[in-house]
Design a protein around this motif. Structure first.
Motif, PDB file in Angstrom:
ATOM      1  N   LEU A 177       0.830  -1.203   0.000  1.00 58.22           N
ATOM      2  CA  LEU A 177       0.000   0.000   0.000  1.00 58.22           C
ATOM      3  C   LEU A 177       0.865   1.254   0.000  1.00 58.22           C
ATOM      4  CD1 LEU A 177      -2.983   1.183   0.411  1.00 58.22           C
ATOM      5  CD2 LEU A 177      -2.387   1.245   2.838  1.00 58.22           C
ATOM      6  N   LEU A 178       1.985   1.202   0.719  1.00 54.08           N
ATOM      7  CA  LEU A 178       2.886   2.349   0.841  1.00 54.08           C
ATOM      8  C   LEU A 178       3.998   2.341  -0.203  1.00 54.08           C
ATOM      9  CD1 LEU A 178       3.306   2.410   4.747  1.00 54.08           C
ATOM     10  CD2 LEU A 178       1.727   3.762   3.349  1.00 54.08           C
ATOM     11  N   SER A 179       4.013   1.340  -1.065  1.00 56.08           N
ATOM     12  CA  SER A 179       5.079   1.210  -2.068  1.00 56.08           C
ATOM     13  C   SER A 179       6.457   1.326  -1.425  1.00 56.08           C
ATOM     14  CB  SER A 179       4.919   2.275  -3.161  1.00 56.08           C
ATOM     15  OG  SER A 179       3.704   2.119  -3.844  1.00 56.08           O
ATOM     16  N   THR A 180       6.643   0.618  -0.309  1.00 57.81           N
ATOM     17  CA  THR A 180       7.893   0.736   0.430  1.00 57.81           C
ATOM     18  C   THR A 180       8.627  -0.589   0.513  1.00 57.81           C
ATOM     19  OG1 THR A 180       8.913   1.460   2.514  1.00 57.81           O
ATOM     20  CG2 THR A 180       6.795   0.333   2.693  1.00 57.81           C
ATOM     21  N   GLU A 181       9.955  -0.492   0.494  1.00 63.77           N
ATOM     22  CA  GLU A 181      10.830  -1.630   0.738  1.00 63.77           C
ATOM     23  C   GLU A 181      11.314  -1.633   2.184  1.00 63.77           C
ATOM     24  OE1 GLU A 181      11.481  -4.037  -1.458  1.00 63.77           O
ATOM     25  OE2 GLU A 181      10.157  -3.027  -2.905  1.00 63.77           O
ATOM     26  N   GLN A 182      10.905  -0.643   2.957  1.00 58.10           N
ATOM     27  CA  GLN A 182      11.303  -0.582   4.361  1.00 58.10           C
ATOM     28  C   GLN A 182      10.585  -1.680   5.158  1.00 58.10           C
ATOM     29  OE1 GLN A 182      10.476   3.361   5.840  1.00 58.10           O
ATOM     30  NE2 GLN A 182      11.776   4.369   4.318  1.00 58.10           N
ATOM     31  N   ASP A 183      11.110  -1.943   6.354  1.00 53.20           N
ATOM     32  CA  ASP A 183      10.409  -2.842   7.260  1.00 53.20           C
ATOM     33  C   ASP A 183       9.099  -2.187   7.692  1.00 53.20           C
ATOM     34  OD1 ASP A 183      12.371  -4.867   7.352  1.00 53.20           O
ATOM     35  OD2 ASP A 183      13.534  -3.716   8.807  1.00 53.20           O
ATOM     36  N   VAL A 184       8.040  -2.964   7.736  1.00 55.28           N
ATOM     37  CA  VAL A 184       6.746  -2.492   8.232  1.00 55.28           C
ATOM     38  C   VAL A 184       6.385  -3.293   9.468  1.00 55.28           C
ATOM     39  CG1 VAL A 184       4.264  -2.414   7.770  1.00 55.28           C
ATOM     40  CG2 VAL A 184       5.878  -1.651   6.024  1.00 55.28           C
ATOM     41  N   VAL A 185       6.045  -2.599  10.535  1.00 53.76           N
ATOM     42  CA  VAL A 185       5.615  -3.236  11.770  1.00 53.76           C
ATOM     43  C   VAL A 185       4.170  -2.830  12.041  1.00 53.76           C
ATOM     44  CG1 VAL A 185       5.981  -3.440  14.252  1.00 53.76           C
ATOM     45  CG2 VAL A 185       7.946  -3.211  12.717  1.00 53.76           C
ATOM     46  N   ILE A 186       3.305  -3.808  12.196  1.00 58.89           N
ATOM     47  CA  ILE A 186       1.931  -3.532  12.609  1.00 58.89           C
ATOM     48  C   ILE A 186       1.884  -3.608  14.127  1.00 58.89           C
ATOM     49  CG2 ILE A 186      -0.481  -4.264  12.549  1.00 58.89           C
ATOM     50  CD1 ILE A 186      -0.018  -5.373   9.789  1.00 58.89           C
ATOM     51  N   MET A 187       1.547  -2.505  14.758  1.00 58.67           N
ATOM     52  CA  MET A 187       1.505  -2.460  16.221  1.00 58.67           C
ATOM     53  C   MET A 187       0.074  -2.637  16.708  1.00 58.67           C
ATOM     54  SD  MET A 187       4.519   0.234  17.187  1.00 58.67           S
ATOM     55  CE  MET A 187       4.795  -0.563  18.769  1.00 58.67           C
ATOM     56  N   GLN A 188      -0.028  -3.224  17.881  1.00 61.16           N
ATOM     57  CA  GLN A 188      -1.325  -3.672  18.388  1.00 61.16           C
ATOM     58  C   GLN A 188      -1.981  -2.612  19.265  1.00 61.16           C
ATOM     59  OE1 GLN A 188      -2.262  -7.149  17.180  1.00 61.16           O
ATOM     60  NE2 GLN A 188      -0.894  -5.920  15.900  1.00 61.16           N
ATOM     61  N   GLY A 189      -2.293  -1.512  18.636  1.00 58.59           N
ATOM     62  CA  GLY A 189      -2.933  -0.404  19.327  1.00 58.59           C
ATOM     63  C   GLY A 189      -3.211   0.716  18.346  1.00 58.59           C
ATOM     64  N   GLU A 190      -3.965   1.700  18.771  1.00 64.37           N
ATOM     65  CA  GLU A 190      -4.284   2.869  17.948  1.00 64.37           C
ATOM     66  C   GLU A 190      -2.988   3.590  17.591  1.00 64.37           C
ATOM     67  OE1 GLU A 190      -5.583   6.840  16.774  1.00 64.37           O
ATOM     68  OE2 GLU A 190      -4.374   6.375  18.550  1.00 64.37           O
ATOM     69  N   ALA A 191      -3.039   4.450  16.582  1.00 66.16           N
ATOM     70  CA  ALA A 191      -1.825   5.014  15.995  1.00 66.16           C
ATOM     71  C   ALA A 191      -0.985   5.833  16.966  1.00 66.16           C
ATOM     72  CB  ALA A 191      -2.190   5.864  14.779  1.00 66.16           C
ATOM     73  N   LEU A 192      -1.555   6.287  18.062  1.00 70.71           N
ATOM     74  CA  LEU A 192      -0.722   6.981  19.044  1.00 70.71           C
ATOM     75  C   LEU A 192       0.400   6.079  19.556  1.00 70.71           C
ATOM     76  CD1 LEU A 192      -3.294   9.031  21.153  1.00 70.71           C
ATOM     77  CD2 LEU A 192      -1.441   9.936  19.739  1.00 70.71           C
ATOM     78  N   LEU A 193       0.199   4.758  19.511  1.00 70.91           N
ATOM     79  CA  LEU A 193       1.228   3.833  19.978  1.00 70.91           C
ATOM     80  C   LEU A 193       2.499   3.937  19.138  1.00 70.91           C
ATOM     81  CD1 LEU A 193       2.198   1.492  21.774  1.00 70.91           C
ATOM     82  CD2 LEU A 193       0.950  -0.061  20.255  1.00 70.91           C
ATOM     83  N   PRO A 194       2.465   3.713  17.815  1.00 74.54           N
ATOM     84  CA  PRO A 194       3.706   3.876  17.047  1.00 74.54           C
ATOM     85  C   PRO A 194       4.156   5.323  16.926  1.00 74.54           C
ATOM     86  CG  PRO A 194       1.880   3.367  15.576  1.00 74.54           C
ATOM     87  CD  PRO A 194       1.373   3.170  16.979  1.00 74.54           C
ATOM     88  N   LEU A 195       3.223   6.274  16.966  1.00 69.71           N
ATOM     89  CA  LEU A 195       3.636   7.672  16.901  1.00 69.71           C
ATOM     90  C   LEU A 195       4.548   8.016  18.078  1.00 69.71           C
ATOM     91  CD1 LEU A 195       0.297   9.392  15.802  1.00 69.71           C
ATOM     92  CD2 LEU A 195       2.429   9.345  14.489  1.00 69.71           C
ATOM     93  N   GLU A 196       4.134   7.616  19.272  1.00 72.55           N
ATOM     94  CA  GLU A 196       4.969   7.887  20.440  1.00 72.55           C
ATOM     95  C   GLU A 196       6.180   6.964  20.471  1.00 72.55           C
ATOM     96  OE1 GLU A 196       4.758   8.311  25.332  1.00 72.55           O
ATOM     97  OE2 GLU A 196       2.924   7.870  24.185  1.00 72.55           O
TER      98      GLU A 196
END
Length: 366
Positions: free
Chosen positions: A26-45
């Motif tokens: 979806l992001l057209s990225t070759e970077q590592d993608v981590v799905i975190m188990q919480g609302e977006a404030l979790l990875p943002l912080e």
């Protein structure tokens, strides 16, 4: 009878990894993608606390409430922070970022919100990314509101930490989120003694125990229903086509803006320039002498189903937000929202033209 959402078989590591791969596509990225188990404030912080510390000098761009929050987190980590704030009715420019970096060449971290659903503006990330890349700073981007409504391209734009959430334009669940992480960002975290470890905020835990292990064993039991909902959301976007999904949001934003102007009654677009208005949601300035929150309350009495909200905090007095994202990015929803606002304005004695508003919406949608 067993409820269909209960007693599901465990979500396997392989399926979890496959959903991460779909986010990467979806992001057209070759970077590592981590799905975190919480609302977006979790990875943002987590991304800020993982990469920032007492040795960090950050440029924090503020075009809405979230930019203010990021500055607070950076300072709490011990970073030296220079805020670049612009009025909420506009966007920041690449030239403003360039000037700030020239004034403080020691800056090694730049934080930015792509689209501010709370204020209705969107920032030119591609141009800003080129400036940040030239300077050599780590680039952190909040794309929670923009993903699905407009292009989000971490690799092409030089974004090192790109956080997304599926609950807005993607039309998915709020209980999970994702972040793409560049090799530079991983290296910054690994060298940061203050980066969270053995913590729910820790991205390094995911790197060391999930990614480096070949994504064979999950750190903990995943939020299974939310993960399945995210998978279904991604399948729907793939079936419709990302460009078609973004086109619906662009049309909804253009129709809302044109319809509000045609409606009259003193309503005006909150973001002055259409080119700086976010496709995910349109903000409107309430007529002079009218409290936005009260107008929204009357509109919702007329039609409780329309996606209207007043601005947050002090903005509740002047800002109306039309949240035309996800399933709400349709001409029918836009017409209904404008009709409800028109009825509320008419009750307050304003002169409105709902037929003109309907025609304006029709002209945009074709």
């Amino acid at each position: 009878m067993t409820h269909p959402l209960l007693d599901l078989p465990p979500l396997s590591a392989a399926r979890f990894a496959s959903i991460e791969d779909r986010v990467a596509r979806l992001l057209s990225t070759e970077q590592d993608v981590v799905i975190m188990q919480g609302e977006a404030l979790l990875p943002l912080e987590g991304a800020i606390r993982g990469t920032a510390g007492p040795g960090t000098t950050a440029l924090n761009v503020i075009t809405g409430p979230y930019g203010q929050t990021f500055g607070d987190w950076l300072r709490d980590c011990g970073a030296t922070v220079y805020d670049l704030a612009v009025p909420f009715h506009t966007a920041v420019t690449a030239e403003q970022v360039r000037q700030a970096l020239a004034e403080h060449p020691e800056i090694d971290f730049v934080s930015l919100v792509h689209a501010e659903a709370a204020t209705g503006n969107t920032n030119p990330v591609a141009e800003i990314g080129a400036v940040v890349r030239e300077h050599g700073a780590l680039f952190y981007l909040d794309a929670v509101a923009s993903v699905g409504a407009e292009p989000v391209l971490p690799d092409a734009w030089g974004v090192d930490l790109c956080v997304i959430g599926p609950q807005k334009a993607m039309g998915g669940p709020a209980g999970v989120s994702a972040v793409s992480v560049s090799e530079r960002a991983w290296a910054r975290m690994a060298a940061n003694p203050g980066a969270p470890r053995r913590s729910y905020l820790s991205l390094l835990d995911w790197k060391e125990r999930w990614i480096d292990g070949g994504r064979k064993a999950l750190l903990h039991a995943p939020a299974q229903l939310e993960m399945l909902a995210l998978e279904a959301c991604l399948e729907r976007i793939e079936a419709d086509g990302l460009e078609a999904v973004m086109a619906r949001h662009r049309s909804a934003a253009a129709a809302t803006r044109a319809g509000a102007v045609a409606l009259g009654g003193g309503l005006e677009p909150y973001v002055y320039e259409a080119s700086e208005a976010a496709p995910v949601a349109t903000t409107l300035r309430a007529p002079s002498g009218v409290v936005a929150a009260e107008l929204v309350a009357r509109a919702l009495e007329c039609d409780p189903g329309v996606p209207l909200a007043a601005g947050g905090g002090a903005l509740a007095k002047e800002m109306i937000r039309v949240n035309h994202y996800g399933a709400e990015a349709t001409a029918e929803v836009v017409r209904a929202a404008l009709a409800a606002l028109g009825a509320a304005l008419r009750e307050s004695g304003a002169d409105v033209d709902t037929e003109a508003a309907r025609r304006a919406v029709a002209e945009v949608w074709g």
